[in-house]
Structures are given as structure tokens and as C-alpha cells.
Design a protein around this motif. Structure first.
Motif, mmCIF file in Angstrom:
data_model
loop_
_atom_site.group_PDB
_atom_site.id
_atom_site.type_symbol
_atom_site.label_atom_id
_atom_site.label_comp_id
_atom_site.label_asym_id
_atom_site.label_seq_id
_atom_site.Cartn_x
_atom_site.Cartn_y
_atom_site.Cartn_z
ATOM 1 N N HIS A 37 53.980 44.472 35.942
ATOM 2 C CA HIS A 37 53.064 44.603 37.023
ATOM 3 C C HIS A 37 53.206 45.932 37.703
ATOM 4 O O HIS A 37 54.419 46.130 38.077
ATOM 5 C CB HIS A 37 52.929 43.292 38.025
ATOM 6 N N ARG A 225 40.262 41.264 42.329
ATOM 7 C CA ARG A 225 41.051 40.247 42.245
ATOM 8 C C ARG A 225 42.076 40.495 41.266
ATOM 9 O O ARG A 225 41.917 40.639 39.750
ATOM 10 C CB ARG A 225 40.723 38.754 42.077
ATOM 11 N N CYS A 226 43.503 40.703 41.640
ATOM 12 C CA CYS A 226 44.510 40.717 40.801
ATOM 13 C C CYS A 226 45.295 39.543 40.458
ATOM 14 O O CYS A 226 45.100 38.449 41.302
ATOM 15 C CB CYS A 226 45.701 41.743 41.517
ATOM 16 N N CYS A 227 46.152 39.429 39.739
ATOM 17 C CA CYS A 227 47.304 38.592 39.483
ATOM 18 C C CYS A 227 46.650 37.284 39.195
ATOM 19 O O CYS A 227 47.477 36.104 39.522
ATOM 20 C CB CYS A 227 48.137 38.525 40.739
ATOM 21 N N ALA A 228 45.661 37.018 38.340
ATOM 22 C CA ALA A 228 45.044 35.762 37.994
ATOM 23 C C ALA A 228 44.889 35.568 36.659
ATOM 24 O O ALA A 228 44.224 34.702 36.108
ATOM 25 C CB ALA A 228 43.900 35.293 38.851
ATOM 26 N N ASP A 231 41.604 35.083 34.613
ATOM 27 C CA ASP A 231 40.628 35.211 35.415
ATOM 28 C C ASP A 231 40.529 36.503 36.704
ATOM 29 O O ASP A 231 39.806 36.425 37.552
ATOM 30 C CB ASP A 231 40.892 33.602 36.505
ATOM 31 N N SER A 232 41.563 37.467 36.323
ATOM 32 C CA SER A 232 41.479 38.633 37.053
ATOM 33 C C SER A 232 40.298 39.305 37.052
ATOM 34 O O SER A 232 39.671 39.498 35.613
ATOM 35 C CB SER A 232 42.746 39.340 36.515
ATOM 36 N N THR A 233 39.674 39.812 38.016
ATOM 37 C CA THR A 233 38.638 40.763 37.921
ATOM 38 C C THR A 233 39.018 42.221 38.508
ATOM 39 O O THR A 233 38.002 42.890 38.802
ATOM 40 C CB THR A 233 37.524 40.297 39.053
ATOM 41 N N TYR A 234 40.107 42.668 38.401
ATOM 42 C CA TYR A 234 40.749 43.812 38.801
ATOM 43 C C TYR A 234 39.872 44.928 37.910
ATOM 44 O O TYR A 234 39.516 44.903 36.825
ATOM 45 C CB TYR A 234 42.264 43.830 38.462
ATOM 46 N N GLY A 273 41.020 42.811 33.479
ATOM 47 C CA GLY A 273 41.592 43.145 34.817
ATOM 48 C C GLY A 273 42.713 44.267 34.798
ATOM 49 O O GLY A 273 43.673 44.214 35.665
ATOM 50 N N TYR A 293 45.888 42.211 31.666
ATOM 51 C CA TYR A 293 45.917 40.950 31.184
ATOM 52 C C TYR A 293 45.544 40.796 29.775
ATOM 53 O O TYR A 293 44.254 40.968 29.535
ATOM 54 C CB TYR A 293 45.380 39.974 32.123
#
Length: 319
Positions: A37, A225-228, A231-234, A273, A293
Motif C-alpha cells: 500500500h 475511496r481507498c482501502c476497500a 469495492d475501492s473507487t480510488y 482502485g 486491488y
């Protein structure tokens, strides 16, 4: 790999010059221990060294920029001040550079979702894992502040002035001036500059990395959104300015203080992401170093490395 990069770049550059769109590339080939990360990487006289979030700043080394081997961490033991900001002594988002014959690493200590945070500085004569000396806190925020002291990045501008950009959510990306003699905040210039934010809650922009190219400074930042996992949208966007302190605008002229940002890389296929980026210069060009991811590995975070090209209007793209 590098020959393939160059062949791909020819096609990408031609499309960029014509103003056409093209598919995002997959990350360049990397092997070994590449579960990371927020990676930052530098080339030393003997090897490539990559540092990342967690584990006292996890370290990996490579001789060819392809195969990476886990090599301990930057720190052998945590400095005592970390505990004030992270009960688990968990440092994040390092930023490594070489300045004046020594290596500097700025990094953050915090806990997820909090702006009780601090940016620390460590120095090393070699840049290798286990050789870093703690220099203490550079900048800190508390829950009463409207910004967050994480995700630091050092910029040395064309005049030799030092700047530290940082920030995550709250009011976005901020910048302060540093003293090159100490690597810490400048005693006579205490201005807190504002570089980028989002007009909509939760103001999800973070992880600045600023480089100088030609007559402009380019601010790369991670949005959403990170770190999901899957499901991340980074995603990674960029803006540019003729001044290190801004204003930064995107290709359309929209300010990054009003939600602007030109897309550099986003989810495509099994690459989910991408973000947490840093930019590194190497013998074959500028590199975008980031995590993503992996949709083919249940969302495991992986290292991504791509070369950066520059189109005829001076805007970056990856290939």
C-alpha cells in the motif's frame, strides 16, 4: 519489459497527439513480494529500494525493477512519539528522496479516519532498510484542525525552496514551506497553502505528489475511496501550475480547489482502485508507482509501475 514499454509508448503518444482516447495500460511486469500500500521507490547506487505503509514502513529491494524481495523495514524499532498518534505504532505513506548526499523519508502516523495525525522525518546515508534515524515530528494536526497531516510529499522547486504537501479528506491537500537545513517547517514562512479539495462531502482527495516538468508543477492526487479491496473507487488525477503553491488547474482549466483534476489512471478490467501514488525519475523516464486491488486475486493490494509519457500540450499519461 522496457522495450515493450517503448513500443507501447509510441502508439500511446500518437493517440495523445491526435487528441484521441486510449485504454488504460495494465501495470508493468513486477514479481516477488509485491503486496503493498502507498509505495515510494528510489534507485540507489546498488539497488532499487521501495518502502510502503505498515510494518515500521515495509521495505523491498530489487536489482532490476521487476523482481522485488522483502527486506525488513525502514525502522527496527518505533520512535516513542508514534504512540501519541497511533496506538499500534503503525506508520503510513512514506515519501523517499535523495537531497544533498543523504536520503530523506517523510511519512505519516495516524489511525484510520482520524486527523489526530503527524508527519515525521527520518534520514539515512544509504537509503537502505534498517539504517534510518528518526528526526521527529515535522507537522501535526489534531481533531480541532480542518485538515489532516498524512500522505506527505517533498518538492524542491526551481529556486531551491523546499515544500511539503500533504492531506486527506477534511479540506483536502495543504502545503507548507520547509527549511532545507533541517528538513522541518520554515521558521519565517508559516503560510499554510491550500492546493486541492472537493466541493462535495466527504471531500475525498489525498496522497499528493508534486513534480516539476518543463515550466509547470504537476500535482498528482488520489480521489475517492481507498482501502476497500474490490469495492475501492480510488483513481489518480492531475493538475498543474506555474507556481509550486498553485493555483493548480486541470486540462479544461478547472481549479483543483473546485473539484478539478484530469484523469491519469482509474479502474479498468481487473485493475481496481489504483492510487496511493508516487512519481519517480529513472534512466528510462518518469515512473508512476502506485497500488491497486487485483480483481484476479480477491482484491489483494498489489504494486503497479508504469512509465509516464507527456503529450504535446504537456499533460501526463501512463503507458
Amino acid at each position: 519489459m522496457r522495450r515493450l514499454f517503448r513500443l507501447t509508448a509510441t502508439a500511446a503518444c500518437a493517440l495523445a497527439l491526435m487528441g484521441a482516447s486510449f485504454a488504460y495500460p495494465n501495470p508493468g511486469r513486477v514479481t516477488g513480494d509485491v503486496v503493498v500500500h502507498d509505495p515510494t521507490m528510489i534507485r540507489t547506487s546498488s539497488n532499487y529500494v521501495l518502502y510502503s505503509t505498515h510494518g515500521y514502513l515495509e521495505a523491498r529491494t530489487s536489482t532490476d525493477r521487476i523482481n522485488f524481495t522483502r527486506a525488513g523495514s525502514a525502522f527496527r524499532t518505533p520512535p516513542s512519539w508514534w504512540r501519541t498518534y497511533s496506538s499500534g505504532n503503525d506508520p503510513w505513506a512514506p515519501d523517499i528522496s535523495q537531497q544533498g548526499g543523504r536520503y530523506l523519508m517523510y511519512y505519516a502516523v495516524s489511525s484510520f479516519g482520524s486527523n489526530n495525525s503527524a508527519i515525521g522525518l527520518a534520514t539515512s546515508s544509504t537509503g537502505q532498510p534498517g539504517t534510518w534515524s528518526d528526526q521527529g515530528v515535522v507537522y501535526a494536526t489534531t481533531t480541532s484542525n480542518d485538515h489532516n497531516a498524512i500522505d506527505p510529499n517533498l518538492l524542491v522547486d526551481a529556486s531551491g525552496r523546499w515544500w511539503l504537501s500533504f492531506g486527506s479528506y477534511w479540506t483536502g491537500i495543504r502545503m507548507v514551506r520547509l527549511d532545507p537545513a533541517t528538513g522541518k517547517r520554515h521558521s519565517s514562512d508559516r503560510t499554510l497553502h491550500h492546493l486541492a479539495t472537493r466541493p462535495d462531502a466527504p471531500y475525498a482527495v489525498e496522497a499528493p505528489d508534486i513534480i516539476r516538468h518543463g515550466s509547470h508543477y504537476y500535482l498528482f492526487a488520489s480521489y475517492d475511496r481507498c482501502c476497500a479491496g474490490l469495492d475501492s473507487t480510488y483513481k489518480i488525477k492531475v493538475g498543474r501550475s506555474t507556481s509550486p503553491t498553485g493555483p493548480y488547474t486541470d486540462r479544461s482549466g478547472r481549479s483543483m480547489l473546485s473539484g478539478g483534476g484530469t484523469m491519469v489512471l482509474e479502474t479498468h478490467g481487473s485493475i481496481v482502485g489504483p492510487g496511493g501514488q508516487s512519481v519517480m525519475s529513472d534512466v528510462d523516464g518518469d515512473l508512476l508507482v502506485y497500488h491497486y486491488y487485483d480483481g484476479n486475486a480477491n482484491g489483494t493490494p498489489k504494486l503497479g509501475v508504469n512509465l509516464i509519457g507527456w503529450d504535446s500540450a504537456g499533460w501526463p499519461y501512463v503507458y
